[in-house]
Design an enzyme around this catalytic site. Sequence first.
Site: not given
Length: 579
Positions: A246-248, A253
């Site tokens: 997630r949220d690379c 986050s």
Amino acid sequence: MNSWSRWPGRRKAAALAGASALVAAGLVAGPVNMAYAATQCDVAYSTNQWPGGFTANITIKNLGDPINGWTLGFTFPDSGQRVQQGWSATWSQSGSQVTGQNLSYNGSLATGASTSIGFNGTWSNSNPAPTSFTVNGVSCNGGTTPTTPPTSAPPTTPPPTTPPPGSRVDNPYVDARGYVNPEWKAKADAEPGGSRISNNPTGVWLDRIAAINGVNGGMGLRAHLDTALAQGAGYIQFVIYNLPGRDCAALASNGELGPTELPRYKTEYIDPIAAIMGDPKYRSLRIINIIEIDSLPNLVTNVTPRPTATPMCDTMKANGNYVNGVGYALAKLGALPNTYNYIDAGHHGWIGWDDNFGASATLFAEAARASGSTVDNVHGFIANTANYGILKESYYTIDSTVGGTSVRQSNWVDWNRYVDELSFAQAFRQRLISAGFNPNVGMLIDTGRNGWGGAARPSGPGPLTNVNTFVDGGRLDRRIHLGNWCNQSGAGIGERPRAEPAPGIDAYVWIKPPGESDGASREIPNNEGKGFDRMCDPTYTGNPRNNNNMSGALGDAPLSGHWFSAQFQELMRNAYPPL
């Protein structure tokens, strides 16, 4: 979160409809106090009820001269009827007499303007509708139609809806009261002045597997749904937010699942959520799902060969787990008859450039057709989730020029084609339709933190010296750079949540609850999978994504999602419209 990126440095040369309804309308019928002599009014009152309880929705329409401040009055016909909890007005009851007085943001009503208010109530004997109403002491005369009679269903049975429970409507926000998260409300109410905004609906973030059942004794998914029924809410909003990798492009986050853990995402996260949301007892609720913020736009802007590429974003584009994960979530949740899926669409300072605009729409269409999904599982898109982009610039547009030079050439606009979220959302909606989405697709805009009021708010256009002085002097968005996204200093509460505020826009919403941090301003060890992103550090001098500007972040911030009292107070101080 909200990892901005165009291609820095590449500066181009060139209803819940009521089961009963009452409409009262009329002219002034006799001598009145001089202050209200021109008041004329129309009041619509509708209820949905169940044994011992009911929800009342009221619309006040001003048919006379403009008014600045109103008080609604009516009498309950039965002595057992009581107001319990209300919204969008200050409610009081003495005996059978009920009054509702405007709040700061909805007191001014122009001729022909309306405002919607309401309350939850109880009844013991019967629940007839009031037969007359007054606004500022002036009668609004009219007849009534019967309210829905009590049923023999148990008290936990939700109020009936029209259309029948489980039937989708074009806009889930219309004629429906939003769910107020009691956990967020309690934090807001504990702040000085927080009660002014604590009755607004906000998003519930399911940001890890444990959140489904509740974290550290907090409410889980089913508890929120049950409480929404008890509130008599018409809709509830969830953020589906736990993709692998997630949220690379934003460490603050990052999530709990590694880049290859798509099977866990499906079986341990999406499947249990769909099973709970699919419980028939929740069919009366319109369940609105905000699908995986920040994921898909990163695959457009933060991958090779862009200068802003990150290894993790390259990995997630190559393995397809963002696209397939979003498709799977859309398919599973979209199969439920009362769900509404809105895909995150970034914001104007991320997707607004030509390099990103069409490519994002194409990628979203690909994800909507992945993992067995179709575009029919997408009800709409949301812009500015958890971000700070101004809703509408007042003192310049993208077509403004100074001495024949377009504002697009200013440092702030930087060749973007959009200067605010409203113009971006409306234009992007048309591009999404061209990419294959349904013509009735709707847009949401998160306005919880984009008000930019307070003393720093410009009161007029900037000097006409050149495009930079013109834009910088008059722009309402007071960030240092459009790429700044973390706990922005000077931000304020924006427009309050409401349905159908502009063409193509389903609603203004508060998906990111005001007061919840975007990320820690320093490294904080944690078991939530959240890293330290320097964009949350107020001393950080920037990177290519914000053209190496200061971060503009507040200091002493906690982990993302944790309560940030200082920010909450600043958001209230700088609210626009003011509180």
